[in-house]
Motif scaffolding. Structure first.
Motif, PDB file in Angstrom:
ATOM      1  N   LYS A 191      88.488  39.401  23.128  1.00 43.33           N
ATOM      2  CA  LYS A 191      87.558  40.312  23.765  1.00 43.33           C
ATOM      3  C   LYS A 191      86.110  39.976  23.478  1.00 43.33           C
ATOM      4  N   GLY A 192      85.825  38.760  23.549  1.00 42.69           N
ATOM      5  CA  GLY A 192      84.441  38.378  23.392  1.00 42.69           C
ATOM      6  C   GLY A 192      83.910  38.191  22.001  1.00 42.69           C
ATOM      7  N   SER A 242      96.899  38.831  20.731  1.00 42.70           N
ATOM      8  CA  SER A 242      97.978  39.491  21.349  1.00 42.70           C
ATOM      9  C   SER A 242      98.689  38.609  22.318  1.00 42.70           C
ATOM     10  N   ALA A 243      97.978  37.876  22.955  1.00 40.69           N
ATOM     11  CA  ALA A 243      98.659  37.109  23.920  1.00 40.69           C
ATOM     12  C   ALA A 243      99.235  35.955  23.237  1.00 40.69           C
ATOM     13  N   PHE A 244     100.393  35.878  23.143  1.00 40.94           N
ATOM     14  CA  PHE A 244     100.891  34.789  22.412  1.00 40.94           C
ATOM     15  C   PHE A 244     101.073  33.714  23.323  1.00 40.94           C
ATOM     16  N   GLY A 245     101.106  32.662  22.823  1.00 43.59           N
ATOM     17  CA  GLY A 245     101.172  31.505  23.628  1.00 43.59           C
ATOM     18  C   GLY A 245     102.284  31.526  24.547  1.00 43.59           C
ATOM     19  N   SER A 269      81.679  29.049  18.527  1.00 42.50           N
ATOM     20  CA  SER A 269      82.494  29.828  19.384  1.00 42.50           C
ATOM     21  C   SER A 269      81.843  31.108  19.715  1.00 42.50           C
ATOM     22  N   PHE A 270      81.219  31.626  18.761  1.00 43.81           N
ATOM     23  CA  PHE A 270      80.609  32.895  19.025  1.00 43.81           C
ATOM     24  C   PHE A 270      79.712  32.833  20.197  1.00 43.81           C
ATOM     25  N   GLN A 271      78.865  31.930  20.069  1.00 43.66           N
ATOM     26  CA  GLN A 271      77.909  31.888  21.110  1.00 43.66           C
ATOM     27  C   GLN A 271      78.556  31.719  22.397  1.00 43.66           C
ATOM     28  N   LYS A 272      79.491  30.890  22.385  1.00 46.55           N
ATOM     29  CA  LYS A 272      80.131  30.682  23.613  1.00 46.55           C
ATOM     30  C   LYS A 272      80.632  31.955  24.119  1.00 46.55           C
ATOM     31  N   ALA A 299      87.426  36.103  29.513  1.00 48.12           N
ATOM     32  CA  ALA A 299      86.912  37.243  28.872  1.00 48.12           C
ATOM     33  C   ALA A 299      87.827  37.726  27.836  1.00 48.12           C
ATOM     34  N   HIS A 300      88.978  37.799  28.072  1.00 45.40           N
ATOM     35  CA  HIS A 300      89.850  38.373  27.100  1.00 45.40           C
ATOM     36  C   HIS A 300      90.051  37.517  25.959  1.00 45.40           C
TER      37      HIS A 300
END
Length: 421
Positions: A63-64, A108-111, A195-198, A215-216
């Motif tokens: 979530k960002g 949460s989303a597992f691969g 990564s953050f920035q991204k 986004a997620h």
DNA sequence: CAATGCGCACCGC
DNA sequence: GCGGTGCGCATTG
């Protein structure tokens, strides 16, 4: 020693934060570790990075924002049936097991991947210092600015700061240094920052419609993709230029190499990848350079090393893949990829490299055993089946896989290589 | 004030 | 429907 201690602290902290329903982000982790154990944020950050590299901790972008996951806890309930064994194991002892299969996913989303993703996914996330150049400087200003504008994003700042600080001062080794007087845990992982920035940018830049993909949680993970790859979708900064070269130059150590190996995602990202899993990372990574090469095997490009890489590829891939497919039924490629990258020069692998390798291969917990036993590349070459099965005090299942699919393969590859030479 | 607890909305499966 | 996640607010020390 201290390492294991930190591992425990950090994992514990992550679990704790999770149970409290608080995001396990860098700031909170550092703070909690400090409160509970008195460890300096710097050190915590450094240790955290190490854990990330060895996949004991997964860094995901959810979530960002960046989140950290206890790889051992990430379980994917929906796996295939074949893991009966796993299941049982899991059941029996709450914690550890799961790791092999799960590390793949981050949140949460597992691969999407299945059981054996171990190999592949693992790679995606590693990253390391190497370049950690100063990613976007946007972060910088905040850094010296010491002020943190919005309380809400404190953590981000912290993270960023770390990054920039670190990047500048010490490009590589995570092991800390740099006593930065940051409020939170400033000095942390350079990689992360990226990564953050991204993350920050990404969403915004994207069109509303597509956002959901990234986004997620998705694009996240690439956890540490520090290597140079960062994408600069929206931005273009100096690094654009730098990026490319960086990658190639990366070579340095075996560990480093891994990071780059994004491999398949380049291609794969599209199909399943991005949506569900956080493999995304690659996506990020892939974007830039990978993309260029993208067609078949992005990884190739990533592997900087000149020496043996290609060779390994040839030797190993074939059977590794075969084995893999037998065992899992799927993604043989991934395995091979990994293998190839790794086999650069076994003799030069350090204990950390070995541990990282196994973590990346989907055995984070067992990697700890290798580390504990101080198995470096040379030792690895000397290991026999019994050593792996019984000498490391690891569970038989993973031990068998590790031996048959990795140790043996690496040894064989290594020797073949040398014969040639 | 920081740390903690947790309802709730989201998301992917 | 289920389970994981984490924001935002309430509570606690």
């Amino acid at each position: 020693m201290s390492e294991s201690k930190y591992r425990e602290w950090i994992l514990d902290t992550i679990d704790s934060l999770r149970s409290r329903k608080a995001r396990p982000d860098l700031e909170r982790i550092c703070r909690m570790v400090r409160r509970r154990h008195g460890s300096e944020p710097d050190r915590t950050c450094a240790e955290l990075e190490k854990l990330i590299q060895e996949q004991t901790v997964l860094k995901v972008n959810y979530k960002g924002s960046i989140s950290y996951r206890n790889a051992a806890k990430v379980q994917r309930r929906s796996r295939k049936k074949d893991d009966v064994a796993l299941t049982t194991a899991a059941r029996r002892s709450a914690v550890e097991e799961a790791s092999h299969s799960d590390l793949s996913n981050g949140d949460s989303a597992f691969g999407p991947v299945d059981q054996d993703e171990e190999d592949l996914e693992a790679d995606t996330s590693m990253a390391m210092d190497t370049d950690s150049n100063a990613d976007e400087e946007g972060a910088d200003e905040s850094r010296d600015g010491q002020d943190r504008p919005s309380p809400a994003r404190t953590y981000e700042d912290a993270a960023m700061n770390c990054a920039s600080a670190r990047a500048v001062s010490a490009p590589c080794s995570p092991s800390g240094n740099r006593p930065v007087p940051g409020p939170g845990c400033s000095p942390g992982s350079g990689l992360d920052c990226v990564s953050f920035q991204k993350a920050a940018e990404r969403p915004s830049s994207l069109p509303p419609s597509s956002p959901r993909a990234l986004a997620h949680n998705d694009w996240a993970y690439h956890s540490a993709v520090c290597p140079a790859e960062r994408q600069h979708p929206g931005m273009q900064r100096d690094k654009a230029a730098a990026t490319k070269p960086a990658i190639q130059s990366v070579t340095t150590s075996p560990g480093t190499l891994k990071n780059n190996v994004k491999k398949e995602d380049g291609g794969k990202a599209e199909d399943s990848g991005l949506s569900s899993d956080q493999l995304v990372p690659d996506y990020a990574a892939g974007l830039d350079e990978t993309k260029n090469v993208s067609d078949g095997r992005p990884q190739t490009l990533s592997l900087p090393s000149d020496n043996c890489t290609f060779k390994n590829k040839i030797d190993i891939s074939p059977f590794t893949a075969a084995e893999d497919s037998l065992l899992n039924g799927g993604k043989g490629d991934e395995v091979s990829v990994k293998t190839e990258k790794m086999s650069q020069n076994l003799l030069q692998w350090t204990v950390a490299d070995v541990a990282s390798y196994f973590s990346a291969a989907g055995f984070p917990e067992q990697a700890v055993a290798f580390r504990t036993q101080e198995i470096d590349g040379k030792s690895l070459l000397l290991m026999q089946r019994s050593d792996v099965l019984t000498g490391l005090s690891i569970r038989l299942g993973p031990a068998l896989k590790i031996y048959e699919r990795h140790v043996k393969v690496l040894q064989r590859t290594h020797f073949l290589e040398y014969e040639d030479l």
